[in-house]
Write a protein that holds these residues in place. Structure first.
Motif, short mmCIF file in Angstrom:
data_model
loop_
_atom_site.label_atom_id
_atom_site.label_comp_id
_atom_site.label_asym_id
_atom_site.label_seq_id
_atom_site.Cartn_x
_atom_site.Cartn_y
_atom_site.Cartn_z
N ARG A 207 49.42 36.96 33.76
CA ARG A 207 48.54 35.66 33.52
C ARG A 207 47.39 36.03 34.39
O ARG A 207 47.35 36.82 35.26
CB ARG A 207 49.62 34.93 34.75
CG ARG A 207 50.79 34.42 33.77
CD ARG A 207 51.47 33.44 34.51
NE ARG A 207 51.77 33.61 35.98
CZ ARG A 207 52.41 32.85 37.10
NH1 ARG A 207 52.64 31.59 36.51
NH2 ARG A 207 52.74 33.13 38.09
N MET A 208 46.40 35.31 33.76
CA MET A 208 45.01 35.34 34.44
C MET A 208 44.71 34.17 35.32
O MET A 208 45.14 32.97 34.66
CB MET A 208 43.74 35.81 33.64
CG MET A 208 43.65 37.38 33.24
SD MET A 208 42.40 37.31 31.94
CE MET A 208 40.88 37.19 33.08
N GLY A 209 44.00 34.10 36.31
CA GLY A 209 43.75 32.99 36.99
C GLY A 209 42.58 33.00 38.19
O GLY A 209 42.07 33.88 38.25
N VAL A 210 42.36 31.87 38.75
CA VAL A 210 41.56 31.78 39.67
C VAL A 210 42.14 31.29 41.04
O VAL A 210 42.88 30.22 41.08
CB VAL A 210 40.38 30.82 39.35
CG1 VAL A 210 39.38 30.74 40.64
CG2 VAL A 210 39.64 31.46 37.97
N HIS A 211 41.82 31.87 42.18
CA HIS A 211 42.40 31.64 43.56
C HIS A 211 41.08 30.60 44.03
O HIS A 211 39.92 30.99 44.48
CB HIS A 211 42.80 32.39 44.28
CG HIS A 211 43.42 32.10 45.73
ND1 HIS A 211 42.55 31.74 46.73
CD2 HIS A 211 44.66 31.60 46.15
CE1 HIS A 211 43.44 31.33 47.94
NE2 HIS A 211 44.71 31.50 47.25
N ASN A 231 40.23 30.76 59.20
CA ASN A 231 39.71 31.96 59.71
C ASN A 231 40.34 33.26 59.16
O ASN A 231 40.08 34.28 59.41
CB ASN A 231 39.59 32.21 61.33
CG ASN A 231 39.13 31.21 62.27
OD1 ASN A 231 38.03 30.75 61.73
ND2 ASN A 231 39.72 30.75 63.34
N GLU A 232 41.09 32.95 58.04
CA GLU A 232 41.55 34.05 57.02
C GLU A 232 40.94 34.19 56.06
O GLU A 232 40.32 32.94 55.35
CB GLU A 232 42.98 33.59 56.86
CG GLU A 232 43.74 34.85 56.46
CD GLU A 232 44.97 34.76 55.90
OE1 GLU A 232 45.93 35.29 55.49
OE2 GLU A 232 45.53 33.24 56.10
N ARG A 233 40.92 35.39 55.14
CA ARG A 233 40.06 35.57 53.90
C ARG A 233 41.16 35.39 52.78
O ARG A 233 42.35 35.59 53.20
CB ARG A 233 39.44 36.78 54.02
CG ARG A 233 38.21 36.97 55.03
CD ARG A 233 37.50 38.35 54.74
NE ARG A 233 36.72 38.31 56.07
CZ ARG A 233 35.36 39.11 56.08
NH1 ARG A 233 35.46 39.79 54.54
NH2 ARG A 233 34.69 39.32 56.93
N LEU A 397 38.30 35.20 42.42
CA LEU A 397 38.33 34.36 43.49
C LEU A 397 37.16 33.47 43.60
O LEU A 397 36.20 33.86 43.23
CB LEU A 397 38.16 35.29 44.89
CG LEU A 397 39.26 36.35 45.25
CD1 LEU A 397 38.97 37.22 46.32
CD2 LEU A 397 40.44 35.92 45.05
N ALA A 398 37.36 32.19 43.96
CA ALA A 398 36.36 31.32 44.00
C ALA A 398 36.15 30.39 45.41
O ALA A 398 37.14 30.20 46.13
CB ALA A 398 36.54 29.95 43.18
N SER A 399 35.11 30.14 45.91
CA SER A 399 35.08 29.55 47.10
C SER A 399 34.74 28.00 46.94
O SER A 399 34.72 27.11 47.96
CB SER A 399 34.02 30.19 48.10
OG SER A 399 32.76 30.12 47.25
N ASP A 400 34.38 27.47 45.81
CA ASP A 400 34.12 26.09 45.68
C ASP A 400 34.55 25.76 44.16
O ASP A 400 34.89 26.59 43.34
CB ASP A 400 32.61 25.91 46.02
CG ASP A 400 31.83 26.67 44.91
OD1 ASP A 400 31.95 26.65 43.80
OD2 ASP A 400 31.05 27.43 45.65
N LEU A 407 34.20 30.60 36.80
CA LEU A 407 34.91 31.70 36.22
C LEU A 407 36.03 31.41 35.26
O LEU A 407 36.47 32.49 34.36
CB LEU A 407 35.83 32.24 37.70
CG LEU A 407 34.74 32.40 38.66
CD1 LEU A 407 35.90 32.96 40.06
CD2 LEU A 407 34.18 33.85 38.15
N PHE A 408 36.63 30.49 34.97
CA PHE A 408 37.46 30.08 33.89
C PHE A 408 36.62 30.01 32.45
O PHE A 408 37.26 30.67 31.63
CB PHE A 408 38.13 28.76 33.88
CG PHE A 408 39.67 28.58 34.63
CD1 PHE A 408 40.74 29.01 34.03
CD2 PHE A 408 39.74 28.50 36.10
CE1 PHE A 408 41.83 28.94 34.63
CE2 PHE A 408 40.88 28.49 36.56
CZ PHE A 408 41.86 28.80 35.80
N ASP A 409 35.64 29.59 32.63
CA ASP A 409 34.82 29.55 31.28
C ASP A 409 34.24 30.89 31.03
O ASP A 409 34.35 31.36 29.72
CB ASP A 409 33.77 28.61 31.54
CG ASP A 409 33.84 27.12 31.34
OD1 ASP A 409 35.19 26.85 31.06
OD2 ASP A 409 33.44 26.10 32.17
#
Length: 748
Positions: A207-211, A231-233, A397-400, A407-409
């Protein structure tokens, strides 16, 4: 389909496959057999990682050998060649001899004629063809692993031309091309006149995905909660989540520095999951890693490994990389932080792959450029190992929210790009057109163009005019530099051209070397190192902030040693290149002056693998320069040979003889020299207690060294080290302060 249904295999192989647990072939493997892969038919297998491509290749090679044929397995990397040879050696029980060849580009590899299966890099195969290896025309089956790398502008043209030549030499040759899923596998199959096996089947699900936020959103619409505290990555949280289920993680980042920093941070996560036995094993592994080289990189890697994490990039020594890969495959190491090089075929699958960085700096692009979907899919394909993992997960990984959608596209829902031939670029054609003429594959301009019609490039374009134009430009260059002679449409390689082709040199490198050597009868080592460093065959060091001033000063200070006119400071690009080559040459001079390896890596901002790479390339180019100087009867042969030996052994002039004794190396040579043993002849006569003391009491080492030096009785029985003969450990070469030289670095 079962192993018993496969035709043409050596007796006992189907039963052996069943014993290995292969009761039934995977669907892509069965499709390949149905397409005739075990009957000598060409096949392109475009299937995901871990879906059984290697067995498809083995079926082709074993059935070919059973028909009294000979097989060749082409890999993109030296490390992969060793891995595949070890894998194929299990067939020796069935009378199949396996050999591997990756170095010595000016050799014809005659010893390989007795092997049934030969494993080699594409560059080595190309050089074997150039040097007239007699067994090449006996090949009946060729496997091209990772064939999608024809898209790579550095390696691709060599693989493409080599396959075209092998098919020309051996009409009816079976070609089996293995590839990750690509957008135009059918085009590759058309080029190779092969049946296509194109499948997205995997033995375990991926499975591929984005966090984003506190969850992974997957391509199948499902989600998995992986909360990230304040404060965690994201990466540590995802690694801990994998460890909670007993899995391992590969983290891909965009630079060496980021790989090292991430491994250091993630060691604090993995350390909490180690058992007492694992801690003990990792402690031993860390010590083994420290022993590989005396560098800060080695110490940093060992510190991370002791906690169950590691980094992996091209700056590591080869031994570093193999130790890390083996420990990760055994699940002793829980996480590797790597640059994308690890995705290129090396067998390091994991439960979860995290693509942390999906952009990479690109100088031509002028900044951070998104990676291709094909490269991201290669990384993601490392997730999930049959037999050990119940599933595989690949996470970007996505921050917004906006990045999540991009990333999905761009990657998750996107198909990999089609691979495109890079052959029509002038640097690639320069090398391969000369080799094609020198090897007798073409004797006219039209013959060259007919040969090029058999390449992937010709399959992919209807416009022959561009290739003709570049071909004419390259032929003009080769003629102007005396590598070929033309008589009307006819073309022949000159004696010099034949030599350059056999030496596996870029003709532009050869022209640079010849021009430089013609102007100097007694060049200095620095001048020679600078000469080879500015050839296209050497990847020179980059100039960093502050370097321009440093190396401009060095340039004018030692300008008389440099071969050829120094460009004007106002010619920005040429002068920058000249200084970058000088920086590379200075690294080589430091190494040949016995400067500590740790000092070199610190001074130039490189890793031990970079030092080894520069040394190996310089040794090869200087060997070529020696041959060229001899052929052209130039007066610099002796100087070139000495500079080559110094960089090969990493020693000053007085140690060349000693360091050439197998088992001695730069550190031991210096200790022996300081004990009064200055030549290999001295080793044959020296007091054994003095030798033993210089070699720090290591009896077996001393015996091996004496035997290799030709001593009639090398035994160290009843010999005690002479304490008074122990050399001063604080020796430093004259070019460095002794404080920098507490111990001499080495690659022993």
């Amino acid at each position: 389909m079962t192993p018993a249904d496969i035709p043409g295999l050596p007796p006992g192989v189907p039963e052996f496959l069943r014993e290995e647990g292969i009761e039934e072939l995977y669907p892509p493997q069965a499709e390949a057999v149905e397409s005739g892969v075990a009957d000598g038919e060409s096949v392109v297998a475009s299937v995901p990682t871990a879906s059984g491509k290697t067995l498809v290749a083995e079926l082709a090679m074993l059935s070919s050998v059973q028909r009294d044929g000979k097989a060749l397995y082409i890999v993109p990397l030296r490390a992969l060649a060793s891995e595949k040879k070890a894998e194929f050696e299990r067939w020796e029980a069935f009378g199949v001899d396996v050999g591997v060849s990756t170095g010595n580009y000016d050799s014809d590899g005659e010893w390989l004629s007795s092997c049934d299966i030969v494993v080699a890099t594409s560059e080595k195969v190309d050089s074997l063809v150039r040097n007239g290896a007699p067994w090449v025309d006996e090949l009946t089956c060729v496997v091209a692993d990772e064939v999608h790398l024809v898209d790579d502008r550095h390696r691709g043209p060599t693989l493409e031309v080599t396959l075209a030549k092998l098919r020309r030499v051996n009409p009816g040759l079976q070609v089996v091309a293995l590839s990750a899923t690509v957008g135009n596998a059918g085009e590759i199959a058309d080029w190779l006149d092969a049946a296509l096996v194109d499948s997205d089947w995997r033995p375990i699900s991926l499975r591929m995905g984005v966090h984003y936020g506190d969850a992974i959103s997957f391509d199948d619409g499902s989600q998995r909660e992986v909360p990230v505290g304040r404060n965690e990555r994201q990466t540590p949280a995802l690694v801990a989540d994998t460890l909670d289920e007993g899995g391992s993680t590969l983290v891909f980042v965009n630079s060496r520095r980021n790989a090292e920093a991430a491994a250091t941070r993630l060691g604090d996560v993995t350390a909490d999951y180690l058992t007492p036995d694992e801690r003990s094993e990792l402690s031993d592994l860390a010590e083994e890693i420290r022993d590989v080289s005396d560098t800060e990189t080695s110490d940093d890697l060992a510190a991370a490994v002791a906690k169950g994490a590691a980094f992996h990039h091209a700056g590591l020594a080869a031994k570093h990389r193999s130790l890390v890969e083996d420990a990760f495959r055994e699940r002793l190491l829980k996480v590797i932080c790597a640059t994308p090089t690890l995705a290129a075929g090396v067998n390091t699958p994991s439960r979860r792959v995290i693509v942390r960085d999906w952009r990479r700096y690109d100088g031509e692009f002028g900044g951070m450029k998104p990676l291709d979907a094909l490269e991201i899919h290669q990384m993601c394909g490392r997730a999930g190992r049959p037999g050990l993992d119940p599933y595989g997960e690949a996470v970007l990984l996505a921050s917004d929210h906006e990045t999540r959608e991009e990333l999905f596209d761009r990657y998750v829902w996107a198909d990999p790009e089609p691979v495109q031939s890079k052959l029509a670029a002038e640097p690639a054609l320069r090398t391969h057109l000369l080799a094609t003429v020198a090897s007798g594959f073409a004797r006219s301009r039209e013959g060259l163009l007919e040969f090029l019609d058999q390449t992937l490039y010709a399959t992919q374009t209807d416009d022959r005019s561009h290739l003709e134009s570049v071909t004419d430009t390259v032929l003009d260059y080769l003629e102007a530099n005396d590598f070929v002679e033309r008589d009307g449409d006819g073309i022949e390689a000159t004696g010099l051209g034949h030599t350059v082709s056999r030496l596996y040199l870029d003709p532009m490198s050869a022209a640079e070397i010849v021009d430089g050597l013609r102007d100097a009868d007694d060049p200095s080592p620095l001048g020679l190192y600078h000469l080879v460093a500015r050839t296209p065959d050497m990847y020179e060091l980059y100039l960093k902030s502050g370097d321009r001033e440093t190396y401009t000063e060095l340039c004018y200070e030692r300008e008389s040693e440099l071969l050829g006119p120094t460009p004007s400071e106002f010619e920005d690009v040429r002068f920058e290149d000249w200084l970058a080559s000088l920086k590379t040459a200075k690294l080589l001079e430091d190494w040949a002056s016995e400067i500590d390896e740790d000092r070199i890596t610190e001074r130039y901002g490189v890793g031990p693998g970079d030092v080894r790479g520069k040394v190996d390339t310089a040794e090869w180019l200087l060997s070529a320069a020696e041959r060229l100087a001899g052929e052209l009867d130039l007066g610099s042969v002796v100087s070139v040979r000495e500079a080559k030996k110094r960089v090969e052994y990493g020693v000053r002039e007085e140690l060349i003889d000693l360091a050439g004794v197998r088992g001695v190396g730069r550190k031991r040579a210096r200790r022996l020299f300081e004990a009064g043993i200055e030549t290999r002849a001295d080793l044959r006569e020296a007091d054994k207690s003095t030798v033993l003391a210089a070699l720090r009491g290591r009896r077996k080492t001393a015996e091996n060294v004496l035997e290799n030096a030709g001593r009639q009785d090398p035994s160290m029985d009843d010999v005690e080290a002479d304490a008074e003969a122990t050399p001063d450990p604080t020796f430093a070469p004259a070019s460095e302060a002794s404080s920098d030289q507490a111990s001499l670095g080495d690659f022993e």
